[in-house]
Motif scaffolding. Sequence first.
Motif, PDB file in Angstrom:
ATOM      1  N   LEU A 333       0.794  -1.124  -0.064  1.00 35.48           N
ATOM      2  CA  LEU A 333      -0.053  -0.118   0.061  1.00 35.48           C
ATOM      3  C   LEU A 333       1.102   1.208   0.071  1.00 35.48           C
ATOM      4  O   LEU A 333       0.463   1.978  -0.688  1.00 35.48           O
ATOM      5  CB  LEU A 333      -0.995  -0.115   1.099  1.00 35.48           C
ATOM      6  CG  LEU A 333      -1.698   1.321   1.393  1.00 35.48           C
ATOM      7  CD1 LEU A 333      -2.630   1.450   0.364  1.00 35.48           C
ATOM      8  CD2 LEU A 333      -2.384   1.165   3.004  1.00 35.48           C
ATOM      9  N   LEU A 334       1.696   1.360   0.989  1.00 33.11           N
ATOM     10  CA  LEU A 334       2.894   2.491   1.050  1.00 33.11           C
ATOM     11  C   LEU A 334       3.600   2.750  -0.280  1.00 33.11           C
ATOM     12  O   LEU A 334       3.616   3.868  -0.773  1.00 33.11           O
ATOM     13  CB  LEU A 334       3.562   2.428   2.129  1.00 33.11           C
ATOM     14  CG  LEU A 334       2.919   2.468   3.702  1.00 33.11           C
ATOM     15  CD1 LEU A 334       3.981   2.129   4.733  1.00 33.11           C
ATOM     16  CD2 LEU A 334       2.178   3.664   3.855  1.00 33.11           C
ATOM     17  N   HIS A 335       3.918   1.432  -1.051  1.00 34.27           N
ATOM     18  CA  HIS A 335       4.581   1.663  -2.148  1.00 34.27           C
ATOM     19  C   HIS A 335       3.666   2.240  -3.216  1.00 34.27           C
ATOM     20  O   HIS A 335       4.044   3.158  -4.037  1.00 34.27           O
ATOM     21  CB  HIS A 335       5.155   0.367  -2.479  1.00 34.27           C
ATOM     22  CG  HIS A 335       5.587   0.273  -4.030  1.00 34.27           C
ATOM     23  ND1 HIS A 335       5.621  -0.827  -4.910  1.00 34.27           N
ATOM     24  CD2 HIS A 335       6.777   1.027  -4.605  1.00 34.27           C
ATOM     25  CE1 HIS A 335       6.388  -0.516  -5.758  1.00 34.27           C
ATOM     26  NE2 HIS A 335       7.122   0.670  -5.736  1.00 34.27           N
ATOM     27  N   GLU A 336       2.277   1.730  -3.158  1.00 34.49           N
ATOM     28  CA  GLU A 336       1.508   2.324  -4.390  1.00 34.49           C
ATOM     29  C   GLU A 336       0.968   3.743  -4.155  1.00 34.49           C
ATOM     30  O   GLU A 336       0.985   4.444  -4.967  1.00 34.49           O
ATOM     31  CB  GLU A 336       0.144   1.403  -4.119  1.00 34.49           C
ATOM     32  CG  GLU A 336       0.286   0.107  -4.499  1.00 34.49           C
ATOM     33  CD  GLU A 336      -1.008  -0.829  -4.101  1.00 34.49           C
ATOM     34  OE1 GLU A 336      -2.030  -0.166  -3.562  1.00 34.49           O
ATOM     35  OE2 GLU A 336      -0.648  -1.913  -4.081  1.00 34.49           O
ATOM     36  N   MET A 337       1.195   4.230  -2.954  1.00 33.00           N
ATOM     37  CA  MET A 337       0.950   5.676  -2.532  1.00 33.00           C
ATOM     38  C   MET A 337       2.181   6.576  -2.672  1.00 33.00           C
ATOM     39  O   MET A 337       2.241   7.825  -2.755  1.00 33.00           O
ATOM     40  CB  MET A 337       0.554   5.665  -1.036  1.00 33.00           C
ATOM     41  CG  MET A 337      -0.593   5.268  -0.688  1.00 33.00           C
ATOM     42  SD  MET A 337      -1.042   5.130   1.195  1.00 33.00           S
ATOM     43  CE  MET A 337      -1.169   7.025   1.294  1.00 33.00           C
ATOM     44  N   ASP A 345       9.301  -1.779  -9.705  1.00 41.82           N
ATOM     45  CA  ASP A 345      10.494  -1.699  -8.798  1.00 41.82           C
ATOM     46  C   ASP A 345      10.786  -3.132  -7.992  1.00 41.82           C
ATOM     47  O   ASP A 345       9.640  -3.934  -7.805  1.00 41.82           O
ATOM     48  CB  ASP A 345       9.847  -0.784  -7.669  1.00 41.82           C
ATOM     49  CG  ASP A 345       9.816   0.687  -8.142  1.00 41.82           C
ATOM     50  OD1 ASP A 345      10.868   0.880  -8.939  1.00 41.82           O
ATOM     51  OD2 ASP A 345       9.157   1.755  -7.547  1.00 41.82           O
ATOM     52  N   THR A 346      11.756  -3.414  -7.579  1.00 36.58           N
ATOM     53  CA  THR A 346      12.026  -4.617  -7.071  1.00 36.58           C
ATOM     54  C   THR A 346      12.436  -4.201  -5.456  1.00 36.58           C
ATOM     55  O   THR A 346      11.982  -4.489  -4.543  1.00 36.58           O
ATOM     56  CB  THR A 346      13.299  -5.327  -7.741  1.00 36.58           C
ATOM     57  OG1 THR A 346      12.883  -5.607  -8.999  1.00 36.58           O
ATOM     58  CG2 THR A 346      13.679  -6.540  -6.493  1.00 36.58           C
ATOM     59  N   GLU A 377      15.233 -10.339  10.552  1.00 33.77           N
ATOM     60  CA  GLU A 377      16.198 -11.573  10.826  1.00 33.77           C
ATOM     61  C   GLU A 377      16.361 -12.531   9.379  1.00 33.77           C
ATOM     62  O   GLU A 377      17.279 -12.958   9.116  1.00 33.77           O
ATOM     63  CB  GLU A 377      15.585 -12.195  11.822  1.00 33.77           C
ATOM     64  CG  GLU A 377      16.007 -11.640  13.363  1.00 33.77           C
ATOM     65  CD  GLU A 377      15.095 -12.427  14.426  1.00 33.77           C
ATOM     66  OE1 GLU A 377      14.603 -13.382  13.951  1.00 33.77           O
ATOM     67  OE2 GLU A 377      15.194 -11.749  15.666  1.00 33.77           O
ATOM     68  N   LYS A 378      15.040 -12.455   8.625  1.00 33.34           N
ATOM     69  CA  LYS A 378      14.938 -13.338   7.530  1.00 33.34           C
ATOM     70  C   LYS A 378      15.682 -12.365   6.340  1.00 33.34           C
ATOM     71  O   LYS A 378      15.655 -12.950   4.937  1.00 33.34           O
ATOM     72  CB  LYS A 378      13.714 -13.713   7.027  1.00 33.34           C
ATOM     73  CG  LYS A 378      13.113 -14.615   8.018  1.00 33.34           C
ATOM     74  CD  LYS A 378      11.505 -14.801   7.753  1.00 33.34           C
ATOM     75  CE  LYS A 378      10.892 -15.709   8.952  1.00 33.34           C
ATOM     76  NZ  LYS A 378       9.432 -15.980   8.631  1.00 33.34           N
ATOM     77  N   ARG A 379      16.262 -11.273   6.591  1.00 36.32           N
ATOM     78  CA  ARG A 379      16.823 -10.345   5.223  1.00 36.32           C
ATOM     79  C   ARG A 379      15.675  -9.827   4.335  1.00 36.32           C
ATOM     80  O   ARG A 379      16.159  -9.767   2.940  1.00 36.32           O
ATOM     81  CB  ARG A 379      17.951 -11.053   4.943  1.00 36.32           C
ATOM     82  CG  ARG A 379      19.048 -11.258   5.610  1.00 36.32           C
ATOM     83  CD  ARG A 379      20.239 -11.796   5.265  1.00 36.32           C
ATOM     84  NE  ARG A 379      21.290 -11.926   6.149  1.00 36.32           N
ATOM     85  CZ  ARG A 379      22.539 -12.510   5.912  1.00 36.32           C
ATOM     86  NH1 ARG A 379      22.780 -12.525   4.788  1.00 36.32           N
ATOM     87  NH2 ARG A 379      23.369 -12.637   7.015  1.00 36.32           N
ATOM     88  N   ARG A 380      14.602  -9.891   4.902  1.00 35.61           N
ATOM     89  CA  ARG A 380      13.410  -9.478   3.686  1.00 35.61           C
ATOM     90  C   ARG A 380      13.317  -7.909   3.831  1.00 35.61           C
ATOM     91  O   ARG A 380      12.973  -7.430   2.591  1.00 35.61           O
ATOM     92  CB  ARG A 380      12.067 -10.096   3.896  1.00 35.61           C
ATOM     93  CG  ARG A 380      12.147 -11.508   3.801  1.00 35.61           C
ATOM     94  CD  ARG A 380      10.729 -12.279   4.421  1.00 35.61           C
ATOM     95  NE  ARG A 380       9.631 -11.903   3.366  1.00 35.61           N
ATOM     96  CZ  ARG A 380       8.506 -12.370   3.551  1.00 35.61           C
ATOM     97  NH1 ARG A 380       8.065 -12.978   4.687  1.00 35.61           N
ATOM     98  NH2 ARG A 380       7.450 -11.976   2.461  1.00 35.61           N
ATOM     99  N   ASN A 392      12.651  -7.272  -1.558  1.00 34.09           N
ATOM    100  CA  ASN A 392      11.935  -7.591  -2.739  1.00 34.09           C
ATOM    101  C   ASN A 392      10.433  -7.300  -2.573  1.00 34.09           C
ATOM    102  O   ASN A 392       9.797  -8.200  -1.977  1.00 34.09           O
ATOM    103  CB  ASN A 392      12.404  -9.142  -2.840  1.00 34.09           C
ATOM    104  CG  ASN A 392      11.896  -9.713  -4.557  1.00 34.09           C
ATOM    105  OD1 ASN A 392      10.983  -8.958  -4.998  1.00 34.09           O
ATOM    106  ND2 ASN A 392      12.492 -10.704  -4.943  1.00 34.09           N
ATOM    107  N   ILE A 393      10.078  -6.245  -3.181  1.00 35.07           N
ATOM    108  CA  ILE A 393       8.529  -5.964  -3.064  1.00 35.07           C
ATOM    109  C   ILE A 393       7.797  -6.929  -3.811  1.00 35.07           C
ATOM    110  O   ILE A 393       6.617  -7.344  -3.234  1.00 35.07           O
ATOM    111  CB  ILE A 393       8.386  -4.669  -3.797  1.00 35.07           C
ATOM    112  CG1 ILE A 393       6.744  -4.021  -3.023  1.00 35.07           C
ATOM    113  CG2 ILE A 393       8.254  -4.578  -5.157  1.00 35.07           C
ATOM    114  CD1 ILE A 393       6.898  -3.742  -1.430  1.00 35.07           C
TER     115      ILE A 393
END
Length: 425
Positions: A333-337, A345-346, A377-380, A392-393
């Motif tokens: 959502l925040l990316h879309e805004m 985008d990646t 912790e999962k580096r996401r 990675n979106i």
Amino acid sequence: MPKLVSYKKGSIPYFEGDRDDRIFILQSGCIHLSTTDVETKESVVNQVRAGEFFGVKSALGRFPREETATAISDSVVVCLTIQEFEANFSSNKQIILKMLRVFSSQLRQIHKKIESILQSVPEKPVTGMYSVAKCFYEEERFVSCYDVCYKFLQRFPTAVYVDEVKQMFKESAAHNQREPSVYDEYGIDSDGGLRQFELPAFERFAKKYAPGQVIISEFEPGDTFYLIQKGEVQLLKCVNGSAKNLDILRAGEFFGEMAILDNSPRSATCMAKTSVKCLEFSKVNFETLVTGNAQLAMNLLKLFCKRIYDQHRRFKVLVISDTQARLADVFLLLHEMSPNYNASDTTVRLDVTISDIAHWAGLSFEVTKDEISKLYEKRRIELFDNYIIINNISDMKRTVDLYNTQADKNLQIKMRYKTQGSAEK
């Protein structure tokens, strides 16, 4: 020129998810608009009557269709482009005001659903404004607290909470004298669309606010609305003693118009995020401005369409029961805004804190912090003081899609058992 288009029974003028800038008026026949309720997942069908518009919100707002339109009988519709709609109807006072009131009602219904999910119980104006003042006081936002207390004492000088409000007002004033508000840069300047309001005749409506000052308090009666000329305005709701962010408005946008249209108390607090210059108009000015200026009327209609879409999008986030999937959808959502949004985008940078994410997700700070730590912790994601990097979106989208797929399967199983149970009875 507007076109007459015939649809045979069973034909579909558009599907949910289509991107389409056509606006329709049903001339004869019967059209059904069908969609799936975000919360209950049940089918919702609305019938369009002869003479009514449909497809307006998604066309003006330039977002995907939110419903599927189906011809239930042989039908004839008038098909218009956005430009044709503006040319033919933007100066029609009755149609514009009717649309504004319909959109205002739809937006308020979404707000009520969001309040329900956030477990916010509607309050009376007196207790509501008191809770807003107390929320700002306990969060040590003394500039904002001072303004809400002042409004409260002006509106409700004999209310039951008046002594406590006077005390908060006094302490906030003392704190503000030690650390006075200062005007900073306005940020994004006004654009060409606002030039019509930069004439000397409009200066008598101009108001200036320093960062943190409250322009409108939630729950106070609505008798004015505002057009931002410069700066940014933050929309907030105080829920369970915590101020939650709803939106950021910028130059060229309106706020406060909903209360003008449906005579209801303010539905949110509007606070100056930066220094703000805006024009304040009364209820009397509203119809004159809207109906006397076709471009202004269209801008306001488009604003409602955007707000309805944005709030509906946020509602879709809040109904997600799985915490990780909900946070993933907040990131989407925040990316879309984002003003620089690009679907390809990646890696994405979001200028938000954990507290901001908690507000958007409708979760406590502690729960959000714990879940964000797991993603880190999962580096996401990568964490910084004032921003977050999503590595990675598309990975976040897969999380949300997987949740929705499983939710649909669960619903199908539930409906199957429900059908079998009815058959056995």
